[in-house]
Each structure stands twice: as structure tokens, then as C-alpha cells.
Design an enzyme around this catalytic site. Structure first.
Site, PDB file in Angstrom:
ATOM      1  N   HIS A 108     -61.173 -18.123 -34.899  1.00 48.25           N
ATOM      2  CA  HIS A 108     -59.992 -17.877 -35.739  1.00 48.25           C
ATOM      3  C   HIS A 108     -59.280 -19.096 -36.024  1.00 48.25           C
ATOM      4  CE1 HIS A 108     -60.670 -13.631 -34.995  1.00 48.25           C
ATOM      5  NE2 HIS A 108     -59.913 -13.638 -33.577  1.00 48.25           N
ATOM      6  N   HIS A 167     -54.844  -9.661 -38.100  1.00 49.09           N
ATOM      7  CA  HIS A 167     -55.479  -9.567 -36.865  1.00 49.09           C
ATOM      8  C   HIS A 167     -54.535  -8.358 -36.048  1.00 49.09           C
ATOM      9  CE1 HIS A 167     -57.683  -9.809 -33.198  1.00 49.09           C
ATOM     10  NE2 HIS A 167     -58.304 -10.687 -33.581  1.00 49.09           N
ATOM     11  N   GLU A 194     -60.455  -5.758 -38.526  1.00 51.42           N
ATOM     12  CA  GLU A 194     -60.298  -6.980 -39.461  1.00 51.42           C
ATOM     13  C   GLU A 194     -61.197  -6.939 -40.663  1.00 51.42           C
ATOM     14  OE1 GLU A 194     -60.831  -9.978 -36.244  1.00 51.42           O
ATOM     15  OE2 GLU A 194     -60.549  -8.395 -34.988  1.00 51.42           O
TER      16      GLU A 194
HETATM   17  C1  BGC Z   1     -62.704 -11.139 -31.773  1.00 51.48           C
HETATM   18  C2  BGC Z   1     -62.600 -10.942 -30.304  1.00 51.48           C
HETATM   19  C3  BGC Z   1     -61.505 -11.582 -29.743  1.00 51.48           C
HETATM   20  C4  BGC Z   1     -60.272 -11.045 -30.456  1.00 51.48           C
HETATM   21  C5  BGC Z   1     -58.981 -11.953 -29.759  1.00 51.48           C
HETATM   22  C6  BGC Z   1     -61.324 -10.723 -32.359  1.00 51.48           C
HETATM   23  O1  BGC Z   1     -61.373 -10.872 -33.710  1.00 51.48           O
HETATM   24  O2  BGC Z   1     -63.955 -10.410 -32.316  1.00 51.48           O
HETATM   25  O3  BGC Z   1     -63.773 -11.362 -29.777  1.00 51.48           O
HETATM   26  O4  BGC Z   1     -61.277 -11.567 -28.325  1.00 51.48           O
HETATM   27  O5  BGC Z   1     -60.393 -11.225 -31.786  1.00 51.48           O
HETATM   28  O6  BGC Z   1     -59.205 -13.190 -30.255  1.00 51.48           O
END
Ligand code: BGC
Length: 389
Positions: free
Chosen positions: A144, A218, A353
Site C-alpha cells: 500500500h 480501502h 478494492e
Molecule cells: C490486504 C491485506 C491487508 C489489508 C490491510 C488489504 O488490501 O490485502 O492483506 O491486511 O489490506 O492492510
């Protein structure tokens, strides 16, 4: 794309139910009485960052009483109030009531995620013969956008109203080299709340040097209302017949595999909880669902539909992206206290997402995430809310 008869029936019911609800909302919504029923947007102070920067919260409301709160910190969707099948509103997205928790503890609640949403293996990719190194902030991998991604930046906000819609345009310029990514990235994300209870997100970015980009939102949802139990009874349908299987560190193996016959297949509406504890190797690796679905079809199309049977609330995710990460809130562990003051247990929220596939910069067979100077990155995703009785 083949959509099941059940889904078609359900969607038809949703449309009829929404049409029937409109007069009821006009009569009962307190927001409507207070606001005179006009779409509007207002701004308030939300908190101050350690360095002294002030963060605002914008409240967008439409004529049917839907209310959405957006922070200038991370472009976070902090609250999304939508009616249930009886017209009762609840906030259906997970979040915090204060800035400090967002800064210190947020598992990416509601934020704009970038520059690269999802994972890049070992925080490394090669573009035009040059290797770039990024932070490894998720075990051995980059997640991310790194240690200070777009979710932790302050965005400039410009509110607007247009017809029955109201919106907020957010801009952020990420300098060349920020978090290890090449190129100055000028980014604009426009949130629009429409008269028919949709949150539309239009993303745009340009770069000064070749780079990679993959932006998403998210938001975690619980259509029963945030803090109101788990999401296991939500019925989910995803318009995907393939997915990208992952290794133990949740990096795609590179294969594009069929979902048919696996407990990850959501082509037919199925309760999230039905198979979430399956011994399927992929589900065990994810600790539940944490997988990228390869969406069927092209262009702006319905990627997923979620129905919460008790409240009758329905969320449809519409996107032009090739992939959708379905994350069933496996890492929520009951330690975070949410907006309404209640703790968030494991699987009390889910995320859908819209995105390009994880680790695309290291997989030539995945759709490209490369952006070059002169090109414009554009993508649209819509969260559409309705009800079914
Ligand atoms: C990921 C997860 C992660 C979550 C929060 C999601 O997009 O796939 O593995 O724990 O985001 O960070």
C-alpha cells in the site's frame, strides 16, 4: 458476462425496492427536514497533526439523506451513512472518531491507497532497466505505497456541487523519489455523492518520469453498521471466474487460475462466512479471503454485489479496473475501537478494492501498471448503495 438468475432477480428487487423507498425517505428523513432536502457540503476542523497541520472533515449530503464524511488526511472516507430497508440510517464504513487513531493505528480504513495499492514482492521492481527499491513494510514485501503512502498524506480539497450531486476534488503532488518511486506524480481523486446514493471516485495521475501506479480506495464495510457484529452473514457475489493465487507471503505466483470448484468462487451469491474457514490452501494462506479476483468483462461494469439480509442494505462495486481484492477483515483483532465507540472484532468489516493485480511490476503477463510522461492515468470506481426487502 454471465450473471446468475438469482442475482438478476435480486437486482430487480433492489431497483423496485429503491423506487418504492424514495417517497418514504422524503417523508421521514430527519436530515432532509433539517437540510431542506438540498444536496450540500460543509467543512469542519477534525484534528491537528503533530507538525501543526490542520485536518478538515467535509460532510457531503444528498437529497435523500445519505451523508458521507471525507478527511483531508489520506482522503479518507470516514463515515458513510445510508438507509436500511426501513429508511433507518447507519454508518456502514469502519473508521475512527479522531485523527490520532488514524495516524497511529489505522489498517488503511477508507483511505486513498497508493502509489501502489497492494503488494510488490520484496519491495523491488525494474523499469526500463533500472531497479527501484521500496520500503518492505509487510514482512518481506512492500504494501500500500510504503511507510508513508497516500493514506498518510494531506490532500488539498476543493468542494463543488453539480446538479443533484455534491463532491470533493482532492489533489496531492507526490515528489520524485517519494517512498522510492520514480517521477513526480500529480494525483487528483474526485469523490462525488450522487442523488441516487452512489459514491463515485474518479482518479487521475500524471508523471514526470516513467513510473508504476495503482490507486484504490480501502474502505471496510459492514452493512449492518460499523461496530455492529461480524460480516459473515453478508451475501457476496463477485463477477470473476479467475483469480491470482498467492504464495505464503501473499504475493501472486504469476498464475491466473480458475475459481470454479474452489471455495473462493463467488459467482453465485454466497455468505462470506460459509467457506471462510475452509482448509483450502489459498484460504489458509490468506487467513481467510485476501485475494485478487480477475474480473470478467471490460469497461465500467459491476464487479461485486453485497446484500446484508437483516438490514436489507446492498452495496454494488462498479469499476473499470481489471482486478478486485476481496479482503475479509482477517487481521482485525478486537483491539481497535471504532467511530461509534465499539471494538472491531475479527471479520467485522470487509474490503473490495478495485485495482490492477498485486505485484504487476514483476509479472509481465499481468496488465501493465506503468505510467509514462505524457500519458494520463484515469480510473473510476463507484460504491452504489440501495436496499432490498
Ligand atoms: C490486504 C491485506 C491487508 C489489508 C490491510 C488489504 O488490501 O490485502 O492483506 O491486511 O489490506 O492492510
Amino acid at each position: 458476462m454471465p450473471s446468475s438468475t438469482l442475482t438478476r432477480t435480486r437486482l430487480a428487487t433492489v431497483l423496485v425496492a429503491v423506487a418504492a423507498l424514495v417517497p418514504a425517505l422524503v417523508a421521514v428523513s430527519p436530515a432532509r427536514a433539517a437540510d431542506g432536502g438540498r444536496p450540500g457540503i460543509s467543512k469542519k476542523h477534525f484534528g491537528t497533526l503533530a507538525g501543526g497541520r490542520k485536518i478538515d472533515v467535509y460532510t457531503l449530503r444528498n437529497a435523500s439523506g445519505m451523508r458521507v464524511k471525507i478527511l483531508t488526511y489520506g482522503g479518507i472516507l470516514q463515515s458513510i451513512e445510508v438507509p436500511d430497508s426501513e429508511g433507518k440510517r447507519a454508518n456502514v464504513t469502519l473508521g475512527f472518531d479522531n485523527l490520532s487513531d488514524y495516524v497511529k493505528k489505522s489498517p488503511y480504513f477508507g483511505c486513498i491507497t497508493g502509489r501502489y495499492a497492494n503488494r510488490i514482492a520484496k519491495g523491488r521492481f525494474t523499469l526500463d532497466g533500472k531497479t527501484y527499491r521500496l520500503a518492505t513494510n509487510d514482512g518481506p514485501n512492500h504494501l500500500h505505497g510504503g511507510t508513508k503512502g497516500f493514506d498518510k498524506r494531506v490532500w488539498k480539497a476543493d468542494p463543488f456541487t453539480r446538479g443533484g450531486s455534491v463532491g470533493l476534488a482532492l489533489t496531492y503532488t507526490s515528489p520524485d523519489g517519494e517512498e522510492g518511486y520514480p517521477g513526480t506524480l500529480r494525483t487528483r481523486v474526485v469523490y462525488t455523492l450522487t442523488g441516487d446514493n452512489r459514491i463515485r471516485m474518479d482518479y487521475r495521475a500524471t508523471t514526470s518520469r516513467p513510473t508504476v501506479v495503482n490507486l484504490t480506495n480501502h474502505a471496510y464495510f459492514n452493512l449492518r453498521g460499523e461496530g455492529n457484529g461480524r460480516i459473515l452473514g453478508h451475501e457476496l457475489q463477485i463477477n470473476a471466474s479467475r483469480y491470482t493465487p498467492v504464495d505464503k507471503t501473499l504475493i501472486p505466483t504469476g498464475k491466473i487460475a480458475r475459481l470454479g470448484g474452489t471455495p473462493l468462487d463467488f459467482r453465485e451469491p454466497t455468505a462470506i462466512g460459509d467457506r471462510v474457514n475452509s482448509k483450502n490452501q489459498q484460504i489458509v494462506r490468506g487467513g481467510g479471503y485476501d485475494h485478487n479476483y480477475v474480473l470478467d468483462g471490460r469497461g465500467l461494469r459491476t464487479a461485486a454485489t453485497v446484500v446484508e439480509p437483516d438490514s436489507g442494505r446492498v452495496l454494488e462495486v462498479i469499476t473499470d479496473q481489471p482486478g478486485l481484492q476481496f479482503y475479509s477483515g482477517n487481521f482485525l483483532d478486537g483491539t481497535l475501537r471504532g467511530t461509534g465507540g465499539r471494538l472491531y472484532p475479527k471479520r467485522s468489516g470487509f474490503a473490495l478494492e478495485s485495482q490492477h493485480f498485486p505485484d504487476s511490476p514483476n509479472h509481465a503477463n499481468f496488465p501493465s501498471t506503468v505510467l509514462r510522461p505524457g500519458d494520463v492515468y484515469r480510473t473510476t470506481t463507484i460504491y452504489a448503495f440501495s436496499t432490498v426487502s
